[in-house]
Design an enzyme around this catalytic site. Structure first.
Site, PDB file in Angstrom:
ATOM      1  CD  GLU A 194      -3.181   0.633   2.145  1.00 27.86           C
ATOM      2  OE1 GLU A 194      -3.941  -0.331   1.929  1.00 27.86           O
ATOM      3  OE2 GLU A 194      -3.267   1.352   3.151  1.00 27.86           O
ATOM      4  CE  LYS A 235     -10.916   1.951   2.767  1.00 26.79           C
ATOM      5  NZ  LYS A 235     -10.246   2.758   3.808  1.00 26.79           N
ATOM      6  CG  HIS A 247       8.608 -28.641   2.102  1.00 30.12           C
ATOM      7  ND1 HIS A 247       9.001 -29.939   1.917  1.00 30.12           N
ATOM      8  CD2 HIS A 247       9.245 -28.212   3.215  1.00 30.12           C
ATOM      9  CE1 HIS A 247       9.839 -30.295   2.878  1.00 30.12           C
ATOM     10  NE2 HIS A 247      10.004 -29.270   3.689  1.00 30.12           N
TER      11      HIS A 247
END
Lengths: 364, 364
Positions: free
Chosen positions: A216, A354, A242
């Site tokens: 951000e 938003k 892994h």
């Protein structure tokens, strides 16, 4: 937003309820707390830690021993108000042993007004501190206090890193400036993905905090319109050697790795492999020895493949080392933003998402 | 390793102990189980699920009601044998209500030998099924059974996707081939980072499974020595639209997003926002409505910024839909490997890291 180096004492409430810690907050108002609880608190406390972030209903029922926290820098977070409404509708509302704590910027925003109207504790986030740089406000101090940990040591660790970085000396000053150079040089050479690879499972949620901080703060359009930024990749050593190592070693050459190791006390632990065990002598080694060998083996494999590796070693996993680690990354990211010529303290694109959400709900 | 489309019934043990499920395994022998438990099991079962993956010692004490599982395709996993030795040294060893279950390829490897010598249940992983493609073996079936879920529906969901993909028709066939084209076309255009963005917190650990599948299968050197592969990025919608969205929208244009939404029953839930709430009418909306609005808002923001978005919608979060989802991704990744001209079933670089670890420990 000049407060990225902020680390000052917080006046915490005298008492907190001893039950679960229900933490309503999201993003920068949650991730520092989540990181600290998982890195430092004991198992029974971790089980009593309950983030209420997503607006999804999870069937949680209030109990009198719950400690409620409502955390939001702006005091205008949709998810938070959803949880306030939902909890208020429960029969246990108002029957807590200790009143809720509100953590917000005290500018008479709606959440601060609610705290005042209800007589709850209000802990301010200083105006100059941006949401994702708030680990050294009450967002970090309150969970440490709830878990019986020492926030003074956490702040002292952070202040030490600030001082060393400003003076450009000492082990942390060297680390911070070295990492800024690695980020900037890497970006110019096309190394635009960086992995945080702690060989300590308890640092896994620190990775989530770090992802927000890097993504951000640095993913931005510069003034000339060019798109900049680094992609942060979450990993944890024992698992991802892994799971992701193949990609880093043999895939496209645009990845750098920050390998984090943690000291340990070399305490012997009982081990008794059966006769079928295919690893002769395994019983000689404790889990921490194996972890260290894995970290060293992975580092050699990465460096042997020509991949940039930065290694940070923490002597212990405690309040001071976490304070130092989190502040070091706040400084790396703030300084890297300046080096990449983007504003590391804003998040213009998130705001547009938003607004669209509110429009869909007919709230705007 | 032709078994990437494998989904056959497993003969599970008649009874499992009713306490905790202690699962010793790592990577492909853990992540499918972890994904299924978190996506589908109830809260009390999730609290009794205990993966023992990292070699770090975590202070766990055996209890008679624990169900132990030792899972490793090769039967030669260092972390697994560390846990076997450590648990054997405890006073509770041998005092379980139900004997341990071993899940391995039954080729007389050391773990299979141990199971036979001790008289434990041995559930085979078919030879042709690679570790990270093992969700439809006992690695997935056993946790479903332990959680009281229906593994037949899980397998049926998977088989349906295989059939549709082979015929190139139906909703899942269309999705799988579309995603293969998106991966391949994206790679050619420089879109080499892909985000799995479920708007469902219970799918968060499915992301960890997906990261291994994509990273380890596709991050490879091709025969001509060129380095190929896509970087998988874990995210979860409600959190990461506050944490990573800024980077995807405004940072470098090399990211694609797979947005996953899940249907819901639109059940009203009580909500009672206080008068200070800055969102008028918020009480009209349940958490799932808000989540859907967030997903739609984020999709619009991403597409508006010119970013590739693929959306998969699951009608419900149940055994059949998870079976379909996991198999669809196994097919996408296997087919994408062929399209990118790399072997999607090997992991040569990971093996070199393992050898170095053993050398550090003087075990080789």
């Amino acid at each position: 937003m000049a407060g990225w180096r902020f680390a000052e004492e917080v006046a915490l409430p005298a008492a907190l309820a001893p039950g679960r810690l229900l933490w309503c907050g999201i993003g920068g108002s949650l991730l520092p707390a989540d990181a600290l609880i998982h890195a430092l608190a004991g198992a029974s406390l971790r089980h009593r830690w309950q983030p209420l972030a997503s607006p999804e209903c999870n069937g949680l029922r209030l109990e009198p021993e719950d400690q409620l926290v409502f955390a939001s820098k702006s005091g205008r977070t949709l998810e938070l108000w959803t949880w306030i409404g939902r909890l208020r509708a429960q029969s246990g509302w108002g029957r807590w042993r200790q009143a809720p704590v509100v953590i917000t910027q005290d500018d008479e925003n709606p959440l601060a007004q609610l705290a005042r109207a209800e007589g709850w504790t209000l802990l301010p986030i200083p105006e100059q501190v941006g949401g994702r740089y708030s680990a050294f406000t009450a967002i970090g101090a309150l969970p440490l206090r709830w878990a019986g940990l020492d926030s003074a040591k956490f702040l002292a660790g952070a202040r030490d890193v600030v001082a060393q970085t400003e003076q450009g000396c000492g082990p942390w000053g060297t680390r911070v400036w070295g990492m800024v150079r690695a980020f900037q040089g890497g970006f110019l050479r096309g190394t635009d993905q960086w992995v945080l690879l702690p060989y300590a499972t308890r640092l896994e949620t620190v990775g989530a905090w770090w992802v927000q901080l890097v993504a951000e703060s640095l993913g931005k359009q510069a003034k000339d319109g060019s798109r900049r930024g680094l992609t942060p990749i979450r990993a944890v050593g024992p698992q991802d050697q892994h799971a992701q190592l193949q990609r880093w070693l043999d895939g496209p050459r645009n990845v750098g790795v920050v390998l984090v190791t943690v000291g340990h006390d070399h305490a012997a632990e009982p081990s008794d492999p059966p006769s079928q065990c295919p690893f002769p002598g395994l019983g000689r080694w404790g889990g921490e020895d194996i972890l260290r060998a894995q970290a060293e083996g992975t580092r050699e494999a990465l460096e042997g493949a020509g991949i940039s590796v930065v290694q940070w070693h923490l002597d212990a996993l405690d309040e001071a080392s976490l304070g130092a680690f989190l502040m070091a990354w706040q400084l790396v990211v703030g300084l890297s933003g300046m080096a990449l010529e983007v504003d590391p303290f804003d998040q213009p694109a998130v705001e547009s998402g938003k607004r669209r959400t509110l429009a869909k709900l007919g709230i705007s």
